[in-house]
Design a protein around this motif. Structure first.
Motif, PDB file in Angstrom:
ATOM      1  N   ILE A  34       4.833  12.809  -3.212  1.00  0.00           N
ATOM      2  CA  ILE A  34       6.106  13.345  -2.737  1.00  0.00           C
ATOM      3  C   ILE A  34       5.870  14.415  -1.674  1.00  0.00           C
ATOM      4  O   ILE A  34       6.520  14.424  -0.627  1.00  0.00           O
ATOM      5  N   PHE A  35       4.925  15.322  -1.919  1.00  0.00           N
ATOM      6  CA  PHE A  35       4.646  16.414  -0.981  1.00  0.00           C
ATOM      7  C   PHE A  35       4.169  15.886   0.358  1.00  0.00           C
ATOM      8  O   PHE A  35       4.687  16.264   1.411  1.00  0.00           O
ATOM      9  N   PHE A  36       3.177  14.997   0.350  1.00  0.00           N
ATOM     10  CA  PHE A  36       2.638  14.503   1.613  1.00  0.00           C
ATOM     11  C   PHE A  36       3.599  13.568   2.319  1.00  0.00           C
ATOM     12  O   PHE A  36       3.591  13.479   3.536  1.00  0.00           O
ATOM     13  N   ASN A  37       4.449  12.871   1.574  1.00  0.00           N
ATOM     14  CA  ASN A  37       5.456  12.020   2.196  1.00  0.00           C
ATOM     15  C   ASN A  37       6.454  12.871   2.973  1.00  0.00           C
ATOM     16  O   ASN A  37       6.861  12.517   4.074  1.00  0.00           O
TER      17      ASN A  37
ATOM     18  N   ARG B 130       5.832  15.887   4.242  1.00  0.00           N
ATOM     19  CA  ARG B 130       5.126  16.462   5.391  1.00  0.00           C
ATOM     20  C   ARG B 130       4.987  15.449   6.512  1.00  0.00           C
ATOM     21  O   ARG B 130       5.183  15.769   7.682  1.00  0.00           O
ATOM     22  N   ILE B 131       4.659  14.233   6.160  1.00  0.00           N
ATOM     23  CA  ILE B 131       4.462  13.197   7.178  1.00  0.00           C
ATOM     24  C   ILE B 131       5.785  12.847   7.839  1.00  0.00           C
ATOM     25  O   ILE B 131       5.865  12.715   9.059  1.00  0.00           O
ATOM     26  N   SER B 132       6.846  12.710   7.038  1.00  0.00           N
ATOM     27  CA  SER B 132       8.135  12.354   7.620  1.00  0.00           C
ATOM     28  C   SER B 132       8.677  13.490   8.488  1.00  0.00           C
ATOM     29  O   SER B 132       9.331  13.249   9.494  1.00  0.00           O
ATOM     30  N   LYS B 133       8.413  14.746   8.104  1.00  0.00           N
ATOM     31  CA  LYS B 133       8.855  15.884   8.921  1.00  0.00           C
ATOM     32  C   LYS B 133       8.095  15.891  10.247  1.00  0.00           C
ATOM     33  O   LYS B 133       8.659  16.158  11.302  1.00  0.00           O
ATOM     34  N   ARG B 134       6.819  15.554  10.208  1.00  0.00           N
ATOM     35  CA  ARG B 134       6.011  15.530  11.424  1.00  0.00           C
ATOM     36  C   ARG B 134       6.477  14.415  12.353  1.00  0.00           C
ATOM     37  O   ARG B 134       6.468  14.559  13.566  1.00  0.00           O
ATOM     38  N   LEU B 135       6.893  13.284  11.797  1.00  0.00           N
ATOM     39  CA  LEU B 135       7.345  12.166  12.620  1.00  0.00           C
ATOM     40  C   LEU B 135       8.693  12.460  13.277  1.00  0.00           C
ATOM     41  O   LEU B 135       8.977  11.940  14.363  1.00  0.00           O
ATOM     42  N   LYS B 136       9.535  13.282  12.663  1.00  0.00           N
ATOM     43  CA  LYS B 136      10.833  13.616  13.247  1.00  0.00           C
ATOM     44  C   LYS B 136      10.684  14.506  14.476  1.00  0.00           C
ATOM     45  O   LYS B 136      11.491  14.441  15.381  1.00  0.00           O
TER      46      LYS B 136
ATOM     47  N   MET C 176       0.815  -1.198   0.000  1.00  0.00           N
ATOM     48  CA  MET C 176       0.000   0.000   0.000  1.00  0.00           C
ATOM     49  C   MET C 176       0.855   1.258   0.000  1.00  0.00           C
ATOM     50  O   MET C 176       0.365   2.306  -0.355  1.00  0.00           O
ATOM     51  N   LYS C 177       2.123   1.127   0.393  1.00  0.00           N
ATOM     52  CA  LYS C 177       2.982   2.296   0.478  1.00  0.00           C
ATOM     53  C   LYS C 177       3.234   2.912  -0.893  1.00  0.00           C
ATOM     54  O   LYS C 177       3.327   4.117  -1.027  1.00  0.00           O
ATOM     55  N   TYR C 178       3.328   2.079  -1.904  1.00  0.00           N
ATOM     56  CA  TYR C 178       3.658   2.566  -3.244  1.00  0.00           C
ATOM     57  C   TYR C 178       2.464   2.531  -4.188  1.00  0.00           C
ATOM     58  O   TYR C 178       2.649   2.582  -5.403  1.00  0.00           O
ATOM     59  N   SER C 179       1.267   2.474  -3.678  1.00  0.00           N
ATOM     60  CA  SER C 179       0.092   2.358  -4.538  1.00  0.00           C
ATOM     61  C   SER C 179      -0.107   3.594  -5.408  1.00  0.00           C
ATOM     62  O   SER C 179      -0.574   3.471  -6.548  1.00  0.00           O
ATOM     63  N   ALA C 180       0.254   4.781  -4.926  1.00  0.00           N
ATOM     64  CA  ALA C 180       0.124   5.992  -5.741  1.00  0.00           C
ATOM     65  C   ALA C 180       1.052   5.924  -6.945  1.00  0.00           C
ATOM     66  O   ALA C 180       0.681   6.326  -8.050  1.00  0.00           O
ATOM     67  N   TYR C 181       2.258   5.401  -6.748  1.00  0.00           N
ATOM     68  CA  TYR C 181       3.192   5.259  -7.866  1.00  0.00           C
ATOM     69  C   TYR C 181       2.697   4.219  -8.869  1.00  0.00           C
ATOM     70  O   TYR C 181       2.869   4.383 -10.077  1.00  0.00           O
ATOM     71  N   ILE C 182       2.088   3.172  -8.378  1.00  0.00           N
ATOM     72  CA  ILE C 182       1.554   2.139  -9.265  1.00  0.00           C
ATOM     73  C   ILE C 182       0.410   2.699 -10.102  1.00  0.00           C
ATOM     74  O   ILE C 182       0.345   2.472 -11.317  1.00  0.00           O
ATOM     75  N   ILE C 183      -0.482   3.464  -9.476  1.00  0.00           N
ATOM     76  CA  ILE C 183      -1.592   4.071 -10.205  1.00  0.00           C
ATOM     77  C   ILE C 183      -1.071   5.048 -11.249  1.00  0.00           C
ATOM     78  O   ILE C 183      -1.526   5.055 -12.398  1.00  0.00           O
ATOM     79  N   ALA C 184      -0.102   5.877 -10.875  1.00  0.00           N
ATOM     80  CA  ALA C 184       0.474   6.832 -11.824  1.00  0.00           C
ATOM     81  C   ALA C 184       1.159   6.102 -12.975  1.00  0.00           C
ATOM     82  O   ALA C 184       1.031   6.501 -14.137  1.00  0.00           O
TER      83      ALA C 184
END
Length: 57
Positions: free
Chosen positions: A45-48, A50-56, A1-9
């Protein structure tokens, strides 16, 4: 599910290529698949980031 957006694109890009190169005069609406695929990748890319910055924090 992590790469589903890339698969759809990727599937949208492949579908676009098949239709454009498979038909002599493809419908104009098929050209919307490339911007849609690009938007999906940019959102991922944008939301990834944002999420990783929030987790740090």
């Amino acid at each position: 599910m992590k790469y589903s957006a890339y698969i759809i694109a990727g599937l949208l890009f492949v579908l676009w290529g098949v239709v454009v190169y498979g038909f002599n005069n493809p419908p104009l609406i098929i050209h919307l698949l490339i911007p849609i695929a690009g938007i999906i990748i940019l959102l991922r890319i944008f939301f990834n980031k944002r999420i990783s910055k929030r987790l740090k924090d």
